[in-house]
Design a protein around this motif. Structure first.
Motif, PDB file in Angstrom:
ATOM      1  N   LEU A  16      12.045   5.142 -21.812  1.00  0.00           N
ATOM      2  CA  LEU A  16      12.158   4.465 -20.830  1.00  0.00           C
ATOM      3  C   LEU A  16      11.626   3.076 -20.983  1.00  0.00           C
ATOM      4  CD1 LEU A  16      11.984   6.996 -17.858  1.00  0.00           C
ATOM      5  CD2 LEU A  16      13.933   6.063 -18.904  1.00  0.00           C
ATOM      6  N   ARG A  17      11.983   1.963 -20.582  1.00  0.00           N
ATOM      7  CA  ARG A  17      11.730   0.799 -20.521  1.00  0.00           C
ATOM      8  C   ARG A  17      11.410   0.139 -19.007  1.00  0.00           C
ATOM      9  NH1 ARG A  17       9.546  -0.271 -25.309  1.00  0.00           N
ATOM     10  NH2 ARG A  17       8.848  -2.059 -24.223  1.00  0.00           N
ATOM     11  N   HIS A  18      10.281  -0.509 -19.036  1.00  0.00           N
ATOM     12  CA  HIS A  18      10.211  -1.194 -17.390  1.00  0.00           C
ATOM     13  C   HIS A  18      11.389  -2.190 -17.180  1.00  0.00           C
ATOM     14  CE1 HIS A  18       8.472  -2.565 -14.033  1.00  0.00           C
ATOM     15  NE2 HIS A  18       8.316  -3.754 -14.311  1.00  0.00           N
ATOM     16  N   GLY A  19      12.030  -1.830 -15.959  1.00  0.00           N
ATOM     17  CA  GLY A  19      13.023  -2.752 -15.527  1.00  0.00           C
ATOM     18  C   GLY A  19      12.965  -3.423 -14.250  1.00  0.00           C
ATOM     19  N   ALA A  20      12.433  -2.618 -13.060  1.00  0.00           N
ATOM     20  CA  ALA A  20      12.547  -3.104 -11.789  1.00  0.00           C
ATOM     21  C   ALA A  20      11.344  -2.359 -11.045  1.00  0.00           C
ATOM     22  CB  ALA A  20      13.761  -3.044 -11.324  1.00  0.00           C
ATOM     23  N   ALA A  21      10.316  -2.816 -10.661  1.00  0.00           N
ATOM     24  CA  ALA A  21       9.684  -2.076  -9.603  1.00  0.00           C
ATOM     25  C   ALA A  21       8.516  -3.338  -9.246  1.00  0.00           C
ATOM     26  CB  ALA A  21       8.784  -0.873 -10.323  1.00  0.00           C
ATOM     27  N   PRO A  22       8.864  -4.487  -8.544  1.00  0.00           N
ATOM     28  CA  PRO A  22       7.949  -5.504  -8.456  1.00  0.00           C
ATOM     29  C   PRO A  22       6.418  -5.286  -7.605  1.00  0.00           C
ATOM     30  CG  PRO A  22       9.880  -5.628  -7.146  1.00  0.00           C
ATOM     31  CD  PRO A  22      10.172  -4.404  -7.908  1.00  0.00           C
ATOM     32  N   ASN A  23       6.629  -3.945  -6.743  1.00  0.00           N
ATOM     33  CA  ASN A  23       5.522  -3.563  -6.027  1.00  0.00           C
ATOM     34  C   ASN A  23       4.502  -2.716  -6.769  1.00  0.00           C
ATOM     35  OD1 ASN A  23       6.370  -5.174  -3.943  1.00  0.00           O
ATOM     36  ND2 ASN A  23       7.829  -3.667  -3.075  1.00  0.00           N
ATOM     37  N   LEU A  24       4.979  -2.124  -7.883  1.00  0.00           N
ATOM     38  CA  LEU A  24       3.998  -1.328  -8.551  1.00  0.00           C
ATOM     39  C   LEU A  24       3.003  -2.268  -9.225  1.00  0.00           C
ATOM     40  CD1 LEU A  24       6.288   1.300 -10.314  1.00  0.00           C
ATOM     41  CD2 LEU A  24       4.588   1.614  -8.340  1.00  0.00           C
ATOM     42  N   PRO A  25       1.785  -1.697  -9.576  1.00  0.00           N
ATOM     43  CA  PRO A  25       0.760  -2.441 -10.371  1.00  0.00           C
ATOM     44  C   PRO A  25       1.038  -2.745 -11.580  1.00  0.00           C
ATOM     45  CG  PRO A  25      -0.223  -0.621  -9.042  1.00  0.00           C
ATOM     46  CD  PRO A  25       1.069  -0.350  -8.935  1.00  0.00           C
ATOM     47  N   GLU A  26       0.829  -3.910 -11.984  1.00  0.00           N
ATOM     48  CA  GLU A  26       1.308  -4.430 -13.542  1.00  0.00           C
ATOM     49  C   GLU A  26       0.717  -3.330 -14.480  1.00  0.00           C
ATOM     50  OE1 GLU A  26       1.107  -8.205 -16.330  1.00  0.00           O
ATOM     51  OE2 GLU A  26       0.688  -8.490 -14.227  1.00  0.00           O
ATOM     52  N   ASP A  84       1.373  15.180 -17.140  1.00  0.00           N
ATOM     53  CA  ASP A  84       0.977  14.179 -18.013  1.00  0.00           C
ATOM     54  C   ASP A  84       0.494  12.909 -17.512  1.00  0.00           C
ATOM     55  OD1 ASP A  84       0.796  16.158 -19.829  1.00  0.00           O
ATOM     56  OD2 ASP A  84       3.104  15.533 -20.583  1.00  0.00           O
ATOM     57  N   PHE A  85       1.027  12.521 -16.117  1.00  0.00           N
ATOM     58  CA  PHE A  85       0.714  11.282 -15.782  1.00  0.00           C
ATOM     59  C   PHE A  85      -0.059  11.089 -14.247  1.00  0.00           C
ATOM     60  CE2 PHE A  85       4.626  10.856 -18.450  1.00  0.00           C
ATOM     61  CZ  PHE A  85       4.320   9.741 -19.294  1.00  0.00           C
ATOM     62  N   ARG A  86      -0.366  12.225 -14.107  1.00  0.00           N
ATOM     63  CA  ARG A  86      -1.013  12.313 -12.758  1.00  0.00           C
ATOM     64  C   ARG A  86      -2.202  11.432 -12.530  1.00  0.00           C
ATOM     65  NH1 ARG A  86       0.034  16.537 -10.394  1.00  0.00           N
ATOM     66  NH2 ARG A  86      -0.043  17.989 -12.014  1.00  0.00           N
ATOM     67  N   GLU A  87      -3.227  11.404 -13.385  1.00  0.00           N
ATOM     68  CA  GLU A  87      -4.330  10.773 -13.275  1.00  0.00           C
ATOM     69  C   GLU A  87      -4.142   9.234 -13.255  1.00  0.00           C
ATOM     70  OE1 GLU A  87      -7.292  12.070 -12.369  1.00  0.00           O
ATOM     71  OE2 GLU A  87      -6.284  14.257 -12.326  1.00  0.00           O
ATOM     72  N   LEU A  88      -3.293   8.993 -14.130  1.00  0.00           N
ATOM     73  CA  LEU A  88      -2.723   7.447 -14.298  1.00  0.00           C
ATOM     74  C   LEU A  88      -2.183   7.044 -12.881  1.00  0.00           C
ATOM     75  CD1 LEU A  88      -2.357   4.537 -15.650  1.00  0.00           C
ATOM     76  CD2 LEU A  88      -0.151   5.715 -16.320  1.00  0.00           C
ATOM     77  N   ALA A  89      -1.410   7.836 -12.261  1.00  0.00           N
ATOM     78  CA  ALA A  89      -0.831   7.293 -11.115  1.00  0.00           C
ATOM     79  C   ALA A  89      -1.610   7.617  -9.760  1.00  0.00           C
ATOM     80  CB  ALA A  89       0.311   8.431 -10.624  1.00  0.00           C
ATOM     81  N   LEU A  90      -2.453   8.405  -9.900  1.00  0.00           N
ATOM     82  CA  LEU A  90      -3.479   8.574  -8.751  1.00  0.00           C
ATOM     83  C   LEU A  90      -4.652   7.347  -8.729  1.00  0.00           C
ATOM     84  CD1 LEU A  90      -3.964  12.392  -8.571  1.00  0.00           C
ATOM     85  CD2 LEU A  90      -2.436  11.029  -7.044  1.00  0.00           C
ATOM     86  N   ALA A  91      -4.857   7.037 -10.114  1.00  0.00           N
ATOM     87  CA  ALA A  91      -5.732   5.961 -10.303  1.00  0.00           C
ATOM     88  C   ALA A  91      -5.162   4.526  -9.712  1.00  0.00           C
ATOM     89  CB  ALA A  91      -6.187   5.770 -11.627  1.00  0.00           C
ATOM     90  N   HIS A  92      -4.012   4.325  -9.501  1.00  0.00           N
ATOM     91  CA  HIS A  92      -3.420   3.449  -9.041  1.00  0.00           C
ATOM     92  C   HIS A  92      -3.020   3.473  -7.658  1.00  0.00           C
ATOM     93  CE1 HIS A  92      -3.662   0.934 -12.334  1.00  0.00           C
ATOM     94  NE2 HIS A  92      -3.137   1.997 -13.146  1.00  0.00           N
TER      95      HIS A  92
END
Length: 83
Positions: free
Chosen positions: A8-18, A59-67
């Motif tokens: 997957l490549r980033h396409g659209a999610a303007p409100n997510l942290p960069e 696999d992405f839990r800690e990354l997501a929760l950190a943001h």
């Protein structure tokens, strides 16, 4: 989706942290790759109401929760098939 149809490549999610979108850009599609990777794998919408406990996010839990991300939904979009 990457031209190889496996990532997957980033396409659209303007409100997510960069920093978050940069970290997940290029994630592989699979049966338990958060909401987006799983939606692409299943070819259907995936809704996760609690990232902290949902196995799709292991696999992405800690990354997501950190943001401060707590829930996520994804609807896959595929290019039209050639006739």
């Amino acid at each position: 989706m990457d031209p190889n149809s496996k990532q997957l490549r980033h396409g659209a999610a303007p409100n997510l942290p960069e920093a978050y979108t940069e970290a997940i850009d290029g994630a592989f599609i699979g049966p338990s790759v958060g909401s987006c990777g799983t939606a692409a794998y299943r070819a259907e919408q995936v809704i996760v109401s609690d990232i902290a406990t949902d196995p799709l996010w292991a696999d992405f839990r800690e990354l997501a929760l950190a943001h401060s991300l707590r829930a996520c939904w994804s609807t896959p979009s595929f290019p039209p098939k050639a006739k």
